[in-house]
Each structure stands twice: as C-alpha cells, then as structure tokens.
Design an enzyme around this catalytic site. Structure first.
Site, mmCIF file in Angstrom:
data_model
loop_
_atom_site.group_PDB
_atom_site.id
_atom_site.type_symbol
_atom_site.label_atom_id
_atom_site.label_comp_id
_atom_site.label_asym_id
_atom_site.label_seq_id
_atom_site.Cartn_x
_atom_site.Cartn_y
_atom_site.Cartn_z
ATOM 1 C CG ASN A 89 -15.316 -37.770 -8.067
ATOM 2 O OD1 ASN A 89 -15.442 -38.929 -7.705
ATOM 3 N ND2 ASN A 89 -16.178 -36.832 -7.730
ATOM 4 C CG ASP A 90 -17.052 -37.982 -12.431
ATOM 5 O OD1 ASP A 90 -17.583 -38.203 -11.334
ATOM 6 O OD2 ASP A 90 -17.122 -36.885 -13.010
#
Length: 480
Positions: A408-409
């Site tokens: 995700n990040d």
C-alpha cells in the site's frame, strides 16, 4: 572454574564471530553462514561466561538456561515468517527489562557492600558482583551509579516501547498514531523529571529514585511508540533494535563484562545505522524518529477521484501472456497469505515463456527490514532478479505489467502528489508509470496504516481482489 584470561580469549573469539555474522548478513548468499557464525558465537559466549571466575548459583542458572532454550525452540518452530516482526519486537522487550533488573540488583548490591564496609569493614558473603563492587574505589562507584541510571532509563524505554510495537504489529493495538493530551510536552516533562531523579540518586538519595526513574522511562517508551503510525513501524522495529543494543551495553558496563559491551555496541550501532538508512528511504528526519514525532497526518488529505475497478483471473492472465516485461512488487499482504511459493511458481512460468520478470523491493516493505527478501529467498526466487527501489524505479515507465501483492504505502503516489499525506515526501515505487498495474488485495480497505491510496483509482490500475496465495495460484493454469 576457568581463569579470567581464558574467558577473555573466548570473549574475543565470540566478538569476532558476531562481527562476521553482521557482515555476512549484508549479502543474501552469505546470510545462512552468517547466521551460524552468530549461533556459534552466542554459544561460546554463554558457555565460557557461565564458567568464569566468581560465577556460581548453577542450581538456578542451569534450569533457567534449559527452560529458556526449550521456550525459544518451541517459539522458533511455531512462529511463521509473517509473525517474525512482532517476535523481534518482543525479544527486544526482554533485553530492556533485563537491563532494568540488572541495574536494580547492582545498586542493591552496591548499598549492601557499603553498609557492611561501614559496619565492620568486612564482607560476610561475596556474590560475584559484590566481590566486584568491593574492589572499587569511591570514584569508580560513582561511575557504577551512572551506569545504573543509564541501564534503567534505556532498558525501561526499550521494554515498554517494544511491548507497544509488538501490540501494533500483532494487531492487538491500534496502528494509528495516538498520544495523550499534551503530546510531546509530556515526554519532555518525563525526561526532565528523569534527569532530576538521576541527579538526586547520584547525590545519595535512596533506592526510591531508581524505582521512580524506571516508571517515568516506562511511560516515555509507551508514549513514544504510541505516537508513531503503522506506516512507520519498520523504522520503529529497527530503532528499538538499536535501543536494546545500548541497553545490553549498559548491562555490560555495570557487570564489567567486556563481551556484553562489545555485543551491545555492535547491535546498538548497527541498529542506529539501519534506522538512519531507512529514514532516508522514507524521507524522515532521524531525530524525529527517536522522539516519536512522525507518523501522523499533516492536514486534510487530497480528494481522490475515480473508482476502483476490479478484474478477474482471466483478465490478469491474459495481460501477463501478452506482456514482454513484468515487475512484481511484494508487500506484507504476500507475507500474511504465505504466497511466496505461489509467486515463485508464477515467476518460473513467466520466465520459461521468455518474459523478463523482476521484483521491486522497497527498503521498508513488510514490517521488518529485509522481510520481503527473506520470503523470496525462502521460495528460491533467484537473487539476481530481486532489485532494490533505486535499481528499478526508472524501469516502470517501460514495463508492460506490474503486479502489486499486498502493498500500500510503498506504491502510494500520494507520497509525491499530496503534501498533506502522512507519508508526504517518502520515496515510493512508481508503479503507476507502467502500462498496466494489477493490485492483488483482499478488499477495499486502506490497509494497516489507514492511508488511502490513489493508485487504486487510476485508469491503468485494476483491483484483483482475493487472498494473495489463492489469487496467484488461480493464474498458474492459465499461463501459456
């Protein structure tokens, strides 16, 4: 009992083995041998220290060693790779608590020695440490008191900080950054009070000062790590590793154990260097990491336009069959699903079909430094196609297909496009520059860190929902 000279020689040999172990871990091909260096070094250290001069109480020591060895063996066999980050955090907490207990015991022994000296000038019963204290001059005892203060403070901060890190990594504590009203002023106040207590102790105040010092340091460790968001936990684990090393070094100074000093310094310095490298990879300020001042939101996040469009296994397989170049970006979702073997099988099929396949690894992918590299090595993925972010980031623009597995990040364009994002300025893998991006994800949630990802809404992105291992396995029969 062995002579001190023999024990010192063994300590030097163990220190060399520890250095070789740390050096070997920087290379994937040498890592297994490096681990064995560390195992042998620790065995040498424990065995020869236990047989050193002035050591006794074997009736208690041996059962404790056996119990610890049994527990450690059972944990090592039961813990999955997905649980390794929280296990590391838990082990750090043990080191910190040990430092606190050793420092308390050292001060109690110091007080006993001084009391018996004042009474009749004779020591009635010598423990190994009491004998050591009895040989010290008054100025040397002052240094011992300083070591006690440092051991308690660093150890207590490490203990509660590691416990909270364990809770966040295990999902038992909310991953969002949370602080009590007053924020960093509370930490600063606790630090000032800790300094005041240390001064009182050094000027002859009672044992109560050390108890209060430990309580304040416990609070600082708790509050520091509670204030750090889930997106930054890999750096936190590395930072706590450094703290545990310095705590061990403090124990070494207190006990006049050269091996503990060397080992603690190695762990502390290597952990600090790794934390600094990871901070650079995340565009974070190292001082802010130490103070727990990062991981929170900076302002209202930018609005995301568009919608998440899903795709099935047939669509992903068709794109892979047509592609000439493929980059796979793994994250913690791959670890959770234990999908590394399925990914390895997919890579083998793609390469057999003549396609260029590589991996893009972000420095903080997963929840532990090197987490993804270990998983891929376990699945026998060739080392030469596993590339770091700086090596592969410029190649996404010329890549046909990117498969993001549980990340995700580290693939979030908001890091570059939204100055109010909690990860603003963090270098990320520019997967959105590829022709097609498939994101393998369980659902539409924001993930562990709670940060929305605009990548999921881009025109060239498709969401491939499902368990990572099942999703990748579903592709294998369809590959040409």
């Amino acid at each position: 009992m062995l002579s001190q000279g023999f024990v010192s020689a063994a300590a030097i040999a163990a220190s060399v083995l520890f250095i070789l172990s740390l050096g070997g871990l920087s290379n994937q091909e040498k890592a297994k041998r490096a681990v064995w260096y560390g195992i042998i070094g620790m065995a040498v250290a424990v065995f020869f220290t236990a047989l050193g001069p002035g050591i006794g109480g074997y009736w208690l020591m041996i059962p404790m060693i056996i119990i610890g060895a049994v527990i450690g063996t059972r944990l090592a066999r039961r813990v999955e790779m997905t649980e390794m980050p929280q296990l590391v955090a838990a082990l750090h907490s043990f080191v910190g608590l040990a430092a606190v207990f050793v420092a308390w015991s050292a001060d109690l022994e110091r007080r006993r020695v001084l009391a018996e000296r004042a009474a009749d000038g004779m020591m009635q019963e010598f423990s190994a440490f009491a004998a050591l204290v009895a040989t010290k001059a008054p100025d040397e005892l002052m240094f011992l008191q300083v070591e006690v203060v440092l051991g308690i403070f660093i150890g207590a901060v490490t203990f509660t900080g590691s416990v909270i890190a364990f809770g966040k990594l295990a999902g038992k504590v909310d991953g969002k950054p949370r602080q009590l009203p007053g924020g960093h002023l509370l930490n600063a106040g606790a630090a000032v009070l800790s300094l005041a207590l240390a001064i009182l102790y050094l000027n002859g105040a009672g044992f109560w000062t050390l108890l209060l010092l430990a309580l304040l340091a416990f609070f600082i460790g708790y509050h520091l790590i509670m204030g750090i968001g889930g997106a930054d936990m890999p750096v936190v684990v590395s930072m706590l590793n450094s703290y545990s090393g310095w705590a061990a070094a403090a124990i070494g100074f207190t006990l006049s154990n050269d091996l503990l000093i060397v080992t603690g310094a190695l762990v502390g310095s290597s952990g600090a260097i790794l934390s600094y490298i990871m901070c650079k990879a995340m565009n974070r300020n190292f001082v802010n990491v130490i103070l727990g001042g990062f991981g929170g939101t900076q302002g209202p996040a930018a609005e995301i336009e568009g919608e998440q469009i899903s795709i099935d296994a047939n669509g992903v397989a068709s794109a892979l069959n047509d592609a000439e170049s493929v980059i796979i970006v793994p994250g913690y979702g791959m670890a959770v699903a234990q999908a590394q073997s399925a990914v390895s099988d997919l890579v083998r099929k793609l390469r057999d079909a003549g396609k260029e396949v590589r991996f893009g690894i972000h420095p903080v992918a997963g929840r532990l430094p090197g987490h993804m590299n270990v998983l891929l090595a376990e699945a026998r993925v060739p080392y030469d196609i596993v590339l770091e972010m700086d090596e592969i980031n410029d190649d996404f623009a010329t890549t046909d297909v990117v498969i993001v597995i549980g990340s995700n990040d580290i693939v979030n364009p908001a890091a570059q496009e939204d100055p109010n994002s909690p990860i603003a300025g963090m270098p990320v893998l520019k997967v959105w520059e590829a022709k097609q991006v498939f994101i393998c994800k369980r659902g539409q949630g924001t993930g562990y860190s709670g940060i929305e990802n605009p990548l999921f809404f881009k025109d060239n992105s498709r969401m491939y929902y499902g368990d990572a291992r099942e999703s990748i396995n579903a592709l294998l029969p369809m590959m040409e």
